[in-house]
Design a protein around this motif. Structure first.
Motif, PDB file in Angstrom:
ATOM      1  N   GLY A  82       0.773  -1.233   0.000  1.00 58.44           N
ATOM      2  CA  GLY A  82       0.000   0.000   0.000  1.00 58.44           C
ATOM      3  C   GLY A  82       0.799   1.275   0.000  1.00 58.44           C
ATOM      4  N   TYR A  83       2.099   1.189  -0.134  1.00 57.19           N
ATOM      5  CA  TYR A  83       2.920   2.397  -0.215  1.00 57.19           C
ATOM      6  C   TYR A  83       2.703   3.065  -1.575  1.00 57.19           C
ATOM      7  CZ  TYR A  83       5.816   1.354   3.929  1.00 57.19           C
ATOM      8  OH  TYR A  83       6.269   1.122   5.195  1.00 57.19           O
ATOM      9  N   ASN A  84       2.829   4.385  -1.569  1.00 61.96           N
ATOM     10  CA  ASN A  84       2.732   5.153  -2.803  1.00 61.96           C
ATOM     11  C   ASN A  84       3.948   6.049  -2.921  1.00 61.96           C
ATOM     12  OD1 ASN A  84       1.717   7.970  -4.134  1.00 61.96           O
ATOM     13  ND2 ASN A  84       0.804   6.198  -5.144  1.00 61.96           N
ATOM     14  N   PHE A  85       4.657   5.945  -4.035  1.00 62.46           N
ATOM     15  CA  PHE A  85       5.857   6.740  -4.259  1.00 62.46           C
ATOM     16  C   PHE A  85       5.599   7.802  -5.321  1.00 62.46           C
ATOM     17  CE2 PHE A  85       7.323   2.751  -2.504  1.00 62.46           C
ATOM     18  CZ  PHE A  85       8.307   3.141  -1.605  1.00 62.46           C
ATOM     19  N   ASN A  86       6.332   8.907  -5.194  1.00 57.81           N
ATOM     20  CA  ASN A  86       6.204   9.985  -6.159  1.00 57.81           C
ATOM     21  C   ASN A  86       6.979   9.675  -7.435  1.00 57.81           C
ATOM     22  OD1 ASN A  86       4.903  11.448  -4.024  1.00 57.81           O
ATOM     23  ND2 ASN A  86       6.931  11.890  -3.205  1.00 57.81           N
ATOM     24  N   HIS A  87       8.050   8.903  -7.302  1.00 57.60           N
ATOM     25  CA  HIS A  87       8.904   8.573  -8.431  1.00 57.60           C
ATOM     26  C   HIS A  87       9.344   7.122  -8.299  1.00 57.60           C
ATOM     27  CE1 HIS A  87       8.985  12.882  -9.067  1.00 57.60           C
ATOM     28  NE2 HIS A  87       9.363  13.022  -7.812  1.00 57.60           N
ATOM     29  N   ALA A  88       9.430   6.443  -9.416  1.00 57.68           N
ATOM     30  CA  ALA A  88       9.794   5.030  -9.392  1.00 57.68           C
ATOM     31  C   ALA A  88      11.290   4.809  -9.245  1.00 57.68           C
ATOM     32  CB  ALA A  88       9.301   4.342 -10.667  1.00 57.68           C
ATOM     33  N   GLY A  89      12.085   5.868  -9.352  1.00 58.72           N
ATOM     34  CA  GLY A  89      13.528   5.726  -9.309  1.00 58.72           C
ATOM     35  C   GLY A  89      14.076   5.299 -10.656  1.00 58.72           C
ATOM     36  N   VAL A 101      15.101  10.147  -7.161  1.00 59.99           N
ATOM     37  CA  VAL A 101      14.179   9.926  -6.047  1.00 59.99           C
ATOM     38  C   VAL A 101      14.193  11.176  -5.172  1.00 59.99           C
ATOM     39  CG1 VAL A 101      14.255   7.410  -5.984  1.00 59.99           C
ATOM     40  CG2 VAL A 101      16.053   8.704  -4.832  1.00 59.99           C
ATOM     41  N   ASP A 102      13.027  11.580  -4.690  1.00 64.62           N
ATOM     42  CA  ASP A 102      12.982  12.745  -3.827  1.00 64.62           C
ATOM     43  C   ASP A 102      13.078  12.324  -2.358  1.00 64.62           C
ATOM     44  OD1 ASP A 102      10.348  12.172  -2.754  1.00 64.62           O
ATOM     45  OD2 ASP A 102       9.413  13.185  -4.449  1.00 64.62           O
ATOM     46  N   TRP A 103      13.125  13.293  -1.470  1.00 66.49           N
ATOM     47  CA  TRP A 103      13.289  13.033  -0.037  1.00 66.49           C
ATOM     48  C   TRP A 103      12.144  12.182   0.500  1.00 66.49           C
ATOM     49  CZ3 TRP A 103      10.636  14.106   4.464  1.00 66.49           C
ATOM     50  CH2 TRP A 103      11.357  14.056   5.663  1.00 66.49           C
ATOM     51  N   PHE A 104      10.929  12.498   0.103  1.00 61.18           N
ATOM     52  CA  PHE A 104       9.775  11.731   0.581  1.00 61.18           C
ATOM     53  C   PHE A 104       9.867  10.273   0.131  1.00 61.18           C
ATOM     54  CE2 PHE A 104       8.146  16.112   0.479  1.00 61.18           C
ATOM     55  CZ  PHE A 104       7.592  16.210   1.750  1.00 61.18           C
ATOM     56  N   ASP A 105      10.280  10.045  -1.114  1.00 57.17           N
ATOM     57  CA  ASP A 105      10.460   8.676  -1.606  1.00 57.17           C
ATOM     58  C   ASP A 105      11.432   7.911  -0.724  1.00 57.17           C
ATOM     59  OD1 ASP A 105       8.822   8.988  -3.903  1.00 57.17           O
ATOM     60  OD2 ASP A 105      10.490   9.799  -5.061  1.00 57.17           O
ATOM     61  N   CYS A 106      12.549   8.530  -0.392  1.00 54.00           N
ATOM     62  CA  CYS A 106      13.590   7.849   0.383  1.00 54.00           C
ATOM     63  C   CYS A 106      13.117   7.526   1.788  1.00 54.00           C
ATOM     64  CB  CYS A 106      14.844   8.720   0.436  1.00 54.00           C
ATOM     65  SG  CYS A 106      15.575   9.062  -1.181  1.00 54.00           S
ATOM     66  N   VAL A 107      12.357   8.429   2.385  1.00 56.38           N
ATOM     67  CA  VAL A 107      11.843   8.205   3.733  1.00 56.38           C
ATOM     68  C   VAL A 107      10.815   7.068   3.741  1.00 56.38           C
ATOM     69  CG1 VAL A 107      10.470   9.278   5.558  1.00 56.38           C
ATOM     70  CG2 VAL A 107      12.367  10.527   4.534  1.00 56.38           C
ATOM     71  N   ASP A 294      10.583  17.738  -2.321  1.00 57.43           N
ATOM     72  CA  ASP A 294       9.789  17.110  -3.375  1.00 57.43           C
ATOM     73  C   ASP A 294      10.487  17.123  -4.726  1.00 57.43           C
ATOM     74  OD1 ASP A 294       9.640  19.807  -3.895  1.00 57.43           O
ATOM     75  OD2 ASP A 294       7.452  19.883  -4.063  1.00 57.43           O
ATOM     76  N   ARG A 295      11.741  17.573  -4.740  1.00 64.57           N
ATOM     77  CA  ARG A 295      12.503  17.604  -5.984  1.00 64.57           C
ATOM     78  C   ARG A 295      13.260  16.294  -6.181  1.00 64.57           C
ATOM     79  NH1 ARG A 295      14.371  22.415  -8.011  1.00 64.57           N
ATOM     80  NH2 ARG A 295      15.401  21.077  -9.547  1.00 64.57           N
TER      81      ARG A 295
END
Length: 308
Positions: A82-89, A101-107, A294-295
């Motif tokens: 159920g996780y949702n990422f902003n970028h797939a990497g 990958v942005d900061w939120f993705d990494c966290v 978010d960058r």
């Protein structure tokens, strides 16, 4: 007594793929000593990293940047939970560092890595640590449970202590000059006497299309056994960024285990270590690079740490 404590400490198993960064003080910031190439006692262009004494508790750190292979394994698990990422990497290949990958993705990814490994996740969306951070982006407040045993981003102080590898006052993890044989960066800036590179992107890895990342672990490790603490991709850290005058929480105020500014306005997160596309000045241990959390960019990656 002491014999028991010695056994308990040395008998602890270091997690696979990580190394122990020992507890202790270190000099954090822009402080150069015994520098033949620049008679100044510091690099005057780094004006937001005043040298100070910081004590950092022991922690474990990934010896390598998070690779595309590792990212993909945890990413698949996370999206199934159920996780949702902003970028797939993205990456050049499986053994290259993941980037874009942005900061939120990494966290979020760090939380999923913790769950997959049976550890307690660190990041939540409430101060009581009841709502796990699995979704969210700009506008989401992220809280860290520093007592949890899961994976997380390093603090800025942890990152710099680890990067220096037990040495004091050097520009780079190994000393005061840099060449293409020591790191993946864009070399040869004539205005910087500490850069002895031949110029341009590292020829070993500048093949095909950008990004010109290198496989993780392509260069010699530092004194703690860590690879790519200079160059390849920039590494997201936990801390919010603030220059002088340093607000409460800033590691440049010294103290024990600082975790970054806690008063604002705060809008930028810290990245460290330089990358394949940046000149030698960004690869220095004391250099602070920043961006909005978010960058994402093909020079941005990360590695994880864990508390003891």
């Amino acid at each position: 007594g002491a014999p028991f404590e010695y056994f308990r400490l040395t008998g602890s198993a270091t997690p696979a793929g990580m190394t122990l960064i020992p507890a202790g003080p270190f000099t954090m910031g822009n402080f150069i000593v015994n520098n033949f190439y620049d008679p100044a006692t510091n690099d005057p262009d780094i004006a937001d990293a005043s040298p100070t004494n910081v004590f950092v508790s022991a922690f474990y750190m990934d010896v390598n940047l998070v690779s595309s292979n590792l990212w993909a394994d945890v990413y698949a698990y996370a999206t199934s939970q159920g996780y949702n990422f902003n970028h797939a990497g993205s990456a050049k290949s499986g053994n290259h560092p993941v980037q874009s990958v942005d900061w939120f993705d990494c966290v979020k990814w760090s939380n999923a890595r913790s769950q997959q490994a049976g550890l307690t996740p660190v990041y939540y969306t409430d101060a009581a640590f009841t709502q796990l951070f699995t979704n969210g982006f700009t506008g989401t407040t992220v809280y860290a449970n520093w007592l949890a045993n899961g994976y997380r981003l390093p603090t800025e102080a942890e990152w710099e202590k680890a990067a220096r590898g037990g040495l004091t006052g050097n520009r780079f993890p190994w000393g005061n000059i840099v060449t293409e044989s020591q790191a993946n960066y864009s070399a040869g800036s004539a205005s910087r006497l500490y850069d002895l590179g031949q110029g341009g992107y590292n020829a070993t890895f500048a093949d095909g299309a950008e990004p010109y990342t290198s496989p993780v672990g392509s260069f010699a490790p530092n004194g703690y056994g860590l690879y790519d603490m200079a160059g390849n991709v920039l590494e997201w850290c936990w801390d919010w960024y603030a220059p002088l005058p340093y607000p409460a929480g800033s590691p440049y105020l010294g103290g024990t285990d600082p975790r970054g500014p806690v008063v604002g306005p705060l809008s930028l997160r810290v990245l460290r270590g330089g990358s394949w596309s940046y000149n030698a000045d960004v690869v220095r241990c004391a250099k602070r690079f920043v961006d909005y959390p978010d960058r994402h960019d093909f020079t941005y990656g990360f590695r994880c740490v864990r508390g003891l």
